[in-house]
Design a protein around this motif. Structure first.
Motif, PDB file in Angstrom:
ATOM      1  N   GLY A 204       0.820  -1.208   0.000  1.00 18.61           N
ATOM      2  CA  GLY A 204       0.000   0.000   0.000  1.00 18.61           C
ATOM      3  C   GLY A 204       0.848   1.249   0.000  1.00 18.61           C
ATOM      4  O   GLY A 204       1.780   1.375   0.809  1.00 18.61           O
ATOM      5  N   GLY A 205       0.560   2.153  -0.909  1.00 23.38           N
ATOM      6  CA  GLY A 205       1.291   3.416  -0.978  1.00 23.38           C
ATOM      7  C   GLY A 205       0.712   4.450  -0.027  1.00 23.38           C
ATOM      8  O   GLY A 205      -0.098   4.125   0.846  1.00 23.38           O
ATOM      9  N   GLN A 206       1.094   5.673  -0.216  1.00 20.84           N
ATOM     10  CA  GLN A 206       0.670   6.757   0.669  1.00 20.84           C
ATOM     11  C   GLN A 206      -0.313   7.669  -0.047  1.00 20.84           C
ATOM     12  O   GLN A 206      -0.002   8.240  -1.096  1.00 20.84           O
ATOM     13  CB  GLN A 206       1.882   7.572   1.149  1.00 20.84           C
ATOM     14  N   GLY A 207      -1.498   7.808   0.526  1.00 23.48           N
ATOM     15  CA  GLY A 207      -2.502   8.698  -0.032  1.00 23.48           C
ATOM     16  C   GLY A 207      -2.293  10.124   0.427  1.00 23.48           C
ATOM     17  O   GLY A 207      -1.504  10.394   1.347  1.00 23.48           O
ATOM     18  N   GLU A 214       0.830   3.204   3.605  1.00 20.72           N
ATOM     19  CA  GLU A 214       0.057   2.146   4.241  1.00 20.72           C
ATOM     20  C   GLU A 214       0.955   0.979   4.648  1.00 20.72           C
ATOM     21  O   GLU A 214       0.776   0.387   5.726  1.00 20.72           O
ATOM     22  CB  GLU A 214      -1.037   1.649   3.294  1.00 20.72           C
ATOM     23  N   ARG A 237       4.315   1.418  -2.888  1.00 22.97           N
ATOM     24  CA  ARG A 237       4.001   2.261  -4.043  1.00 22.97           C
ATOM     25  C   ARG A 237       2.579   2.086  -4.558  1.00 22.97           C
ATOM     26  O   ARG A 237       2.027   2.975  -5.197  1.00 22.97           O
ATOM     27  CB  ARG A 237       4.968   1.957  -5.192  1.00 22.97           C
ATOM     28  N   THR A 239      -1.317   1.837  -5.383  1.00 26.65           N
ATOM     29  CA  THR A 239      -2.531   2.600  -5.046  1.00 26.65           C
ATOM     30  C   THR A 239      -3.795   1.933  -5.575  1.00 26.65           C
ATOM     31  O   THR A 239      -4.893   2.435  -5.357  1.00 26.65           O
ATOM     32  CB  THR A 239      -2.448   4.025  -5.615  1.00 26.65           C
ATOM     33  N   THR A 240      -3.663   0.812  -6.290  1.00 26.50           N
ATOM     34  CA  THR A 240      -4.802   0.063  -6.802  1.00 26.50           C
ATOM     35  C   THR A 240      -4.596  -1.422  -6.524  1.00 26.50           C
ATOM     36  O   THR A 240      -3.475  -1.860  -6.231  1.00 26.50           O
ATOM     37  CB  THR A 240      -4.979   0.260  -8.320  1.00 26.50           C
ATOM     38  N   ASN A 244      -1.169  -3.498  -6.277  1.00 28.59           N
ATOM     39  CA  ASN A 244      -0.881  -4.314  -5.094  1.00 28.59           C
ATOM     40  C   ASN A 244      -0.345  -5.681  -5.493  1.00 28.59           C
ATOM     41  O   ASN A 244       0.689  -6.141  -4.990  1.00 28.59           O
ATOM     42  CB  ASN A 244      -2.146  -4.521  -4.263  1.00 28.59           C
TER      43      ASN A 244
END
Length: 332
Positions: A204-207, A214, A237, A239-240, A244
């Motif tokens: 999980g990347g960072q929103g 994440e 990295r 985000t989808t 993932n």
């Protein structure tokens, strides 16, 4: 009798599809067609019967009609209100509310059509009802198959465990993501108890509204619960869902982990994640974690919309063909 015999064909395709690859969307369609034909077979068998069987079927259809036309939309409207209160005003949180209104709209359209306002108006309303029936058939088929897919498959013997991210609250792991991590933790401990040492990839990347990636918060969550740091791999990295799975597969390949892999997500997201894994040509199995009940209706609707969006042309052509088959004899 003919419907019972006809049901054998889609049932055979369903079984073959399950054996070849459980992640096919066509499996859900074959399951739905089989169930529809079996239902028609039961209806005609009951119509030919006398006494209590015919009465029971009649009451059953009344109960189903009331449930689908009144109870279901009211429940969806109530769930929509709960979603807005607990999750906030976001487009995805409006889905159950909109679905409830849509069902009421279909009911009113059907009642309006029975008033026989003219052939043109009846044809338009009928076409809308055909589209609604198509969408309802797909939704029920995919929902039922999601349950089937999530109930079968291996539960141990994995070389790696991938946990799909689900968003943070600042730097804190919320309940939805915690359920995924807890399920992954259970799988990890089971493998360790069996003498295996799987890697756990947290993905999980960072929103924009997140204080850390994440993956960082997910790794800390697992390490606080006894998973050694060397067993956790961060993928920070993505985000989808597609990212993932793809990015995690690359990290595992770099570490020589090419054996059985399982990805953990929430139960409502299992089948769509499996479809994505198949599209990426990954052998990854998907396992679901429990989700709060109030969240499920909107979540399943969101997944359904996402699956439809993967093949918009095919669904548009299917709807167009069904509408055409309806309109030609109606307007002739």
């Amino acid at each position: 009798m003919i419907f019972g015999i006809a049901a054998v064909v889609p049932a055979l395709f369903f079984v073959i599809g399950m054996v070849r690859d459980r992640r096919r969307i066509s499996n859900a369609v074959w399951l739905g067609v089989t169930l529809v034909l079996l239902l028609l077979w039961l209806v005609f068998r009951a119509a030919e019967a006398e006494g209590w069987a015919a009465v029971a079927v009649g009451y059953a259809f009344v109960a189903v009609a009331v449930g689908l036309g009144l109870v279901l939309p009211l429940a969806l409207l109530a769930n929509g209100v709960v979603m807005l209160k607990r999750e906030g005003l976001k487009p995805a949180n409006l889905l159950s509310l909109l679905a409830g209104l849509a069902i009421f709209g279909v009911g009113f359209a059907f009642a309006f059509a029975t008033a026989r306002t003219g052939p043109l108006v009846d044809a338009v309303i009928g076409a809308l009802l055909v589209v609604a029936a198509y969408v309802a058939f797909l939704f029920v088929s995919l929902l039922l198959y999601s349950v089937v897919y999530g109930s079968v498959g291996r539960r141990s013997g994995f070389d790696a465990i991938v946990v799909l991210g689900a968003g943070l609250i600042g730097d804190r792991v919320p309940p939805l993501l915690a359920s995924r991590l807890d399920r992954a933790l259970g799988l990890y401990r089971r493998e360790v108890d069996a003498g295996r040492a799987p890697l756990v990839v947290v993905s999980g990347g960072q929103g924009a509204d997140e204080a850390v990636p994440e993956a960082v918060a997910m790794a800390e969550y697992l390490e606080r619960r006894g998973v050694p740091g060397e067993a956790v791999v961060l993928e920070d990295r993505a985000t989808t869902t597609e990212q993932n799975l793809a990015y995690s597969a690359v990290l595992l390949a770099e570490r020589g982990r090419t054996g059985r892999t399982v990805a953990v997500t929430n139960n409502f997201h299992v089948f769509r994640a499996a479809v994505v894994a198949r599209r990426l040509r990954l052998r990854t199995q998907i396992i679901g974690a429990r989700t709060a009940r109030y969240f499920l209706p909107s979540a399943f609707l969101r997944e359904f919309v996402a699956l439809l969006a993967q093949n918009p042309v095919a669904h548009a052509l299917s709807c167009g063909l069904l509408v055409l088959l309806y309109l030609v004899p109606t307007l002739a």
